[in-house]
Design an enzyme around this catalytic site. Structure first.
Site, short mmCIF file in Angstrom:
data_model
loop_
_atom_site.label_atom_id
_atom_site.label_comp_id
_atom_site.label_asym_id
_atom_site.label_seq_id
_atom_site.Cartn_x
_atom_site.Cartn_y
_atom_site.Cartn_z
N ASP A 35 0.82 -1.21 0.00
CA ASP A 35 0.00 0.00 0.00
C ASP A 35 0.85 1.26 0.00
O ASP A 35 1.38 1.68 1.03
CB ASP A 35 -0.91 -0.02 1.25
N ASP A 219 -1.90 5.60 -5.26
CA ASP A 219 -2.18 4.73 -4.11
C ASP A 219 -2.54 3.30 -4.51
O ASP A 219 -3.67 3.01 -4.90
CB ASP A 219 -3.34 5.36 -3.30
C1 LIG Z 1 -10.84 7.37 1.05
C2 LIG Z 1 -11.11 5.97 0.66
C3 LIG Z 1 -10.19 4.94 0.45
C4 LIG Z 1 -8.76 5.09 0.55
O1 LIG Z 1 -8.02 4.14 0.35
C5 LIG Z 1 -10.93 3.79 0.11
C6 LIG Z 1 -10.43 2.46 -0.18
N1 LIG Z 1 -10.56 1.83 -1.36
N2 LIG Z 1 -10.03 0.60 -1.22
C7 LIG Z 1 -9.59 0.48 0.05
C8 LIG Z 1 -8.98 -0.57 0.75
C9 LIG Z 1 -8.62 -1.89 0.43
C10 LIG Z 1 -8.76 -2.55 -0.90
N3 LIG Z 1 -10.05 -3.25 -0.95
C11 LIG Z 1 -11.12 -2.65 -1.51
C12 LIG Z 1 -12.28 -3.37 -1.60
C13 LIG Z 1 -13.54 -3.09 -2.12
C14 LIG Z 1 -13.93 -1.79 -2.78
N4 LIG Z 1 -14.33 -4.16 -1.96
C15 LIG Z 1 -15.73 -4.26 -2.40
C16 LIG Z 1 -13.67 -5.15 -1.35
C17 LIG Z 1 -14.23 -6.49 -1.00
C18 LIG Z 1 -12.35 -4.68 -1.09
C19 LIG Z 1 -11.21 -5.21 -0.52
CL1 LIG Z 1 -11.18 -6.78 0.14
N5 LIG Z 1 -10.09 -4.51 -0.44
N6 LIG Z 1 -8.09 -2.45 1.55
C20 LIG Z 1 -7.61 -3.84 1.64
C21 LIG Z 1 -8.05 -1.55 2.56
C22 LIG Z 1 -7.54 -1.79 3.93
C23 LIG Z 1 -8.62 -0.34 2.10
C24 LIG Z 1 -8.88 0.91 2.68
N7 LIG Z 1 -9.48 1.90 2.00
N8 LIG Z 1 -9.82 1.65 0.72
C25 LIG Z 1 -12.25 4.14 0.15
C26 LIG Z 1 -13.41 3.22 -0.14
N9 LIG Z 1 -12.35 5.45 0.48
C27 LIG Z 1 -13.60 6.21 0.60
#
Ligand SMILES: Cc1c(C=O)c(-c2nnc3c4c(C[n+]5cc6c(C)n(C)c(C)c6c(Cl)n5)n(C)c(C)c4cnn23)c(C)n1C
Length: 329
Positions: A35, A219
């Site tokens: 990450d 990212d």
């Molecule tokens: C401000 C921000 C983000 C900044 O980063 C963000 C985001 N977007 N993907 C991830 C992340 C992920 C990647 N990720 C995304 C996933 C989605 C969209 N879905 C449906 C699943 C099942 C996911 C998994 Cl297992 N893993 N991981 C593992 C972590 C700890 C994340 C943290 N935030 N994140 C979102 C949704 N937002 C609003």
């Protein structure tokens, strides 16, 4: 010296990318999410509640002859999707793609949020952001890459993420054969811990780039391309069936749509994301409604060039020159 590690999408939507990391002696191999948007290396461990750790590969410091407790140290992190974890800290040998750091801070989780409990394909995250973003107290720790940089042939790494295929993270060298076009370099701002940069303009469907700059971060830990509403609207105005779906919290459209490409200028070159990469996934299995890979960053306050954008390029994270390189793939 260099390192090279394969990385694989975790599911059919390329939600996250999994890279195997060896920790301790003898090696304990854990699948981690690399990450560039964070700076902690944390893992599910023998200290994670059994109920939370069920289904996850875990790290046991007591089984590693090179593990040392970092006395009095703790950590706690919250991510953009409001997932979180916290715990205490060991140092141990950590090897990525054949390159070893002998004394790396390995943050052991004593608490993990539901999203992590459910995401059993990963055992933690390996932060590739700037050290200033590390959450360990009372003294912040260095990332694996920061510890490795001085011993690598060059203080840089590249990300080559692919749609439904094996990609790579390479450390200390640039394999230009992974790219089709030239590498455009632009200054990187690491002051917030992220790899911040400015794109000089954008266009939809192969039109000429405009001069509306976009400042954001590169990212690898974020799935989507998250940009300002005016950019998102300019894109989806070209998609007949596009509409905002409250329940999905994003723009959806008919899966049969032929989506336009999205291009942005960076470092004097142009990166074009084919429309097919923006048609991310059906909103649920078998549905003919699909969720967009480009969504609004309005609620976040920062633009995020996540995996949807990174998949179109070979990206060079050049710590030595504090710059980012982008090349069309
Ligand atoms: C401000 C921000 C983000 C900044 O980063 C963000 C985001 N977007 N993907 C991830 C992340 C992920 C990647 N990720 C995304 C996933 C989605 C969209 N879905 C449906 C699943 C099942 C996911 C998994 Cl297992 N893993 N991981 C593992 C972590 C700890 C994340 C943290 N935030 N994140 C979102 C949704 N937002 C609003």
């Amino acid at each position: 010296q260099t390192g090279s590690a394969n990385t694989n999408p975790s599911d059919s939507a390329d939600d996250e990318y999994i890279t195997n990391v060896s920790i301790g002696t003898p090696a304990q191999v854990l699948p981690l999410d690399f990450d560039t948007g964070s700076s902690d290396l944390w893992v599910f461990s023998s200290e994670t509640p059994k109920s939370s750790a069920s289904g996850h590969v875990t790290y046991s410091p007591s089984k590693s002859s090179t593990a040392k407790k970092l006395s009095g140290a703790s950590w706690s992190i919250t991510y953009g999707d409001h997932s979180s974890s916290s715990g205490d800290v060991y140092t141990d040998k950590v090897t990525v793609g054949g390159f070893s750091v002998s004394s790396q801070a390995v943050e052991s989780a004593t608490k993990v949020s539901t999203q992590f409990v459910q995401d059993t394909v990963i055992s933690g995250l390996l932060g590739l952001g700037f050290d200033v973003g590390n959450t360990v107290k009372p003294r912040a720790q260095k990332t694996w890459f920061s510890n490795a940089a001085n011993s690598l042939a060059q203080p840089l790494f590249t990300a080559d993420l692919k749609h439904q295929q094996t990609g790579s993270y390479n450390f200390g060298f640039i394999d230009t054969t992974l790219a089709k076009g030239p590498i455009g370099y632009t200054p990187a701002d690491g002051s917030e811990g992220y790899w911040g940069f400015t794109a000089t303009g954008y266009s939809v469907g192969g039109a000429k780039l405009n001069r509306n700059s976009i400042t954001g971060i590169a990212d690898t830990g974020t799935t989507l391309l998250l940009l300002d509403d005016d950019v998102v609207n300019a894109y989806y105005n070209n998609v007949e069936s596009a509409q905002y779906d409250d329940s999905q919290q994003g723009v959806v459209f008919d899966c049969s749509e032929d989506l336009p490409s999205f291009s942005f200028g960076v470092g004097g070159t142009t990166i074009t994301i084919p429309g097919s990469l923006i048609n991310l996934t059906p909103v649920s299995d078998g549905s003919s409604t699909c969720f967009g890979g480009l969504q609004s960053s309005a609620d976040i306050g920062i633009n995020i060039f996540g995996d949807v954008a990174l998949k179109a390029a070979l990206v060079v994270f050049d710590l030595g020159n504090e710059r980012l390189g982008w090349a069309q793939k």
